[in-house]
Design a protein around this motif. Structure first.
Motif, PDB file in Angstrom:
ATOM      1  N   PRO A   3       0.834  -1.202   0.000  1.00  0.00           N
ATOM      2  CA  PRO A   3       0.000   0.000   0.000  1.00  0.00           C
ATOM      3  C   PRO A   3       0.868   1.251   0.000  1.00  0.00           C
ATOM      4  N   HIS A   6      -0.965   6.391   1.718  1.00  0.00           N
ATOM      5  CA  HIS A   6      -1.416   7.522   0.931  1.00  0.00           C
ATOM      6  C   HIS A   6      -2.200   8.551   1.718  1.00  0.00           C
ATOM      7  N   GLU A 171      -9.519   1.546   2.822  1.00  0.00           N
ATOM      8  CA  GLU A 171      -8.691   0.512   2.198  1.00  0.00           C
ATOM      9  C   GLU A 171      -9.334  -0.876   2.249  1.00  0.00           C
ATOM     10  N   ASN A 211      -5.616   3.869  -4.903  1.00  0.00           N
ATOM     11  CA  ASN A 211      -5.418   2.479  -4.451  1.00  0.00           C
ATOM     12  C   ASN A 211      -6.518   1.541  -4.939  1.00  0.00           C
TER      13      ASN A 211
END
Length: 483
Positions: A3, A6, A171, A211
């Motif tokens: 990941p 971010h 996420e 993402n």
């Protein structure tokens, strides 16, 4: 992939970075010397238009005062996203008090350089003025709808697409528990899309997030939502894949992931591309960055509904990356001295030599989920010559000193293997940018021939090409012939 950690809830300002001069200059010199295919276009925008796509960038109002940066942007890009000027904190800093001046400056720059505009954005949990969080929950929907309606109405006819809802997902694939979700639940997204469509029925409407580029929990959550919205007839037209990458970490499932959204009847776009490197960057990392950019462009070319790619900025000297990700930088296609890097050469080579899937025209009027309710009337159909083809033109956007039009070419009772459309401008108009065709001009006479991928039409089938032009909007009589 790992990941990217971010913090996209931070304002995306511009921070200058320096250094790398010797390494980048050496690599750029090598990059510029890479041989290009014969007849290859020499700019990103021309090469993308030849593939039925666009290639865009993002600028802020502050960037407009930097001559070298804006000259490079105007030369290379045909789509422009405002970095901050259309966000809620900039446009409605206090309830009911709107300020569109900064956004208007971005739009004016785009129009004067033959660029279209991606509106960014209408609803986002970040860069949200504090007063919105203080509104009673039973009033949030009204506040949101008023903001969307006012802003989208102000820019009606001036934007190609809106990022209506920006970064709504966590996420793990769940929706963020922001003020909009707390007030309306997940339905706030459909409400926002319907409000935007009512205000500007010709604009394409996107959900935009980061993402989500690979197939993962976050993109799966968005995919399920998109399926549901499409099934309900909600005016969702596209998905924006921000694509803020770390060098060497472009997900292998990018193309497949975009394709599954496209299979829902949605356009897809790379909306905020950059590829950051842990500093100091060396030549091997810059070459890997070039490989990454090539992968992204080729993935877009391979998906017929991928309408284009936008980089989030122009050069390393004005990138948001160093200010948001300490220790990282060098994320753009040009260095801080405006010299091209391997990423630029790779992107251009991919556009000029990659294998592309035939694309849908990236024009606002080709939205899959709705029919524009207020499009200007098309020009009369051309008279088919030998029953081969006909063509109609309609104006889809206009502004002081310029306009945008779309031409539909339709085969007659028999299939055609190529087409040529001709017309004469009535009042000094001139095309500044054309996509999905190739043009030649002699005085006021224009000839547009099919691109390599849209010349063959079955009997009764149609295709489109589009353009932006200087002058007063006009719909001249067209003639269409087929060899």
């Amino acid at each position: 992939m790992k990941p990217p950690n971010h913090p996209m809830d931070r304002p995306r300002g511009r921070a200058r970075v320096r250094g790398l001069a010797a390494v980048l200059a050496a690599v750029a010199a090598v990059a510029v010397g890479v041989a290009m295919p014969a007849q290859a276009a020499s700019t990103l925008k021309a090469s993308a238009e030849a593939r039925g796509r666009y290639f865009g960038t993002a600028l802020t109002r502050g960037d407009l005062g930097i001559t070298a940066e804006v000259n490079l942007a105007a030369a290379q890009f045909d789509m422009l996203t405002p970095g901050n000027e259309m966000k809620w904190d900039a446009t409605e800093p206090s309830r009911g008090s709107f300020n569109f001046g900064p956004g208007d400056q971005i739009v004016s720059f785009a129009q004067s350089h033959g660029m279209r505009v991606r509106g960014h954005n209408l609803v986002w949990h970040s860069q949200l003025p504090a007063w919105v969080g203080g509104v009673a929950l039973n009033q949030v929907q009204g506040v949101m709808e008023n903001h969307i309606t006012t802003e989208a109405t102000h820019y009606k006819g001036k934007v190609y697409a809106w990022d209506v809802v920006n970064e709504p997902y966590n996420e793990d694939g769940t929706l963020r528990q922001d003020v909009f979700y707390k007030a309306m639940g997940s339905n706030y997204i459909a409400i926002a899309l319907r409000a935007a469509h009512a205000a500007d029925p010709d604009a394409k409407l996107y959900i935009n997030d980061y993402n989500i580029e690979g197939i993962n929990a976050k993109s799966n959550g968005l995919y399920s939502l998109a399926q549901s919205l499409v099934a309900q007839g909600v005016p969702l037209h596209g998905i924006g894949f921000e694509s803020h990458f770390i060098v060497g970490q472009v997900p292998s499932s990018l193309q497949a992931n975009m394709q599954r959204f496209a299979d829902l009847g949605l356009d897809v776009a790379i909306t905020e591309l950059d590829d950051r490197i842990q500093m100091p960057a060396d030549s091997s990392e810059l070459q890997q960055q070039g490989t990454d950019y090539g992968k992204v462009v080729n993935a877009c070319l391979a998906v017929s509904r991928c309408v284009g790619v936008s980089q989030w900025g122009v050069d390393d000297g004005h990138s948001w990356i160093p200010g948001t990700f300490p220790g990282y930088g060098a994320a753009m296609m040009w260095d801080s001295s405006y010299q091209p890097k391997p990423a630029y050469t790779a992107a251009l080579n991919a556009l000029n030599s990659g294998t592309s899937s035939p694309s849908a025209s990236p024009s606002p009027s080709s939205s899959p989920s709705s029919s524009p309710s207020s499009s200007p009337s098309p020009s009369p159909s051309s008279t088919p010559i030998g029953g081969a083809c006909s063509a109609t033109m309609k104006t889809t956007n206009s502004w002081p000193g310029g306009f945008q039009s779309e031409v539909t070419v339709q085969a007659g009772s028999a299939s055609v293997g190529g087409w040529t459309v001709k017309w004469t401008w009535p009042g000094g108009q001139s095309i500044s940018s054309l996509w999905n065709g190739t043009q030649s001009v002699s005085g006021s006479s224009v000839t547009v021939r099919n691109a390599s991928y849209n010349g063959s039409l079955a009997a009764g089938a149609s295709t489109t090409f589009g353009f932006t032009a200087n002058g007063t909007a006009a719909t001249p009589t067209l003639t269409c012939t087929s060899p």
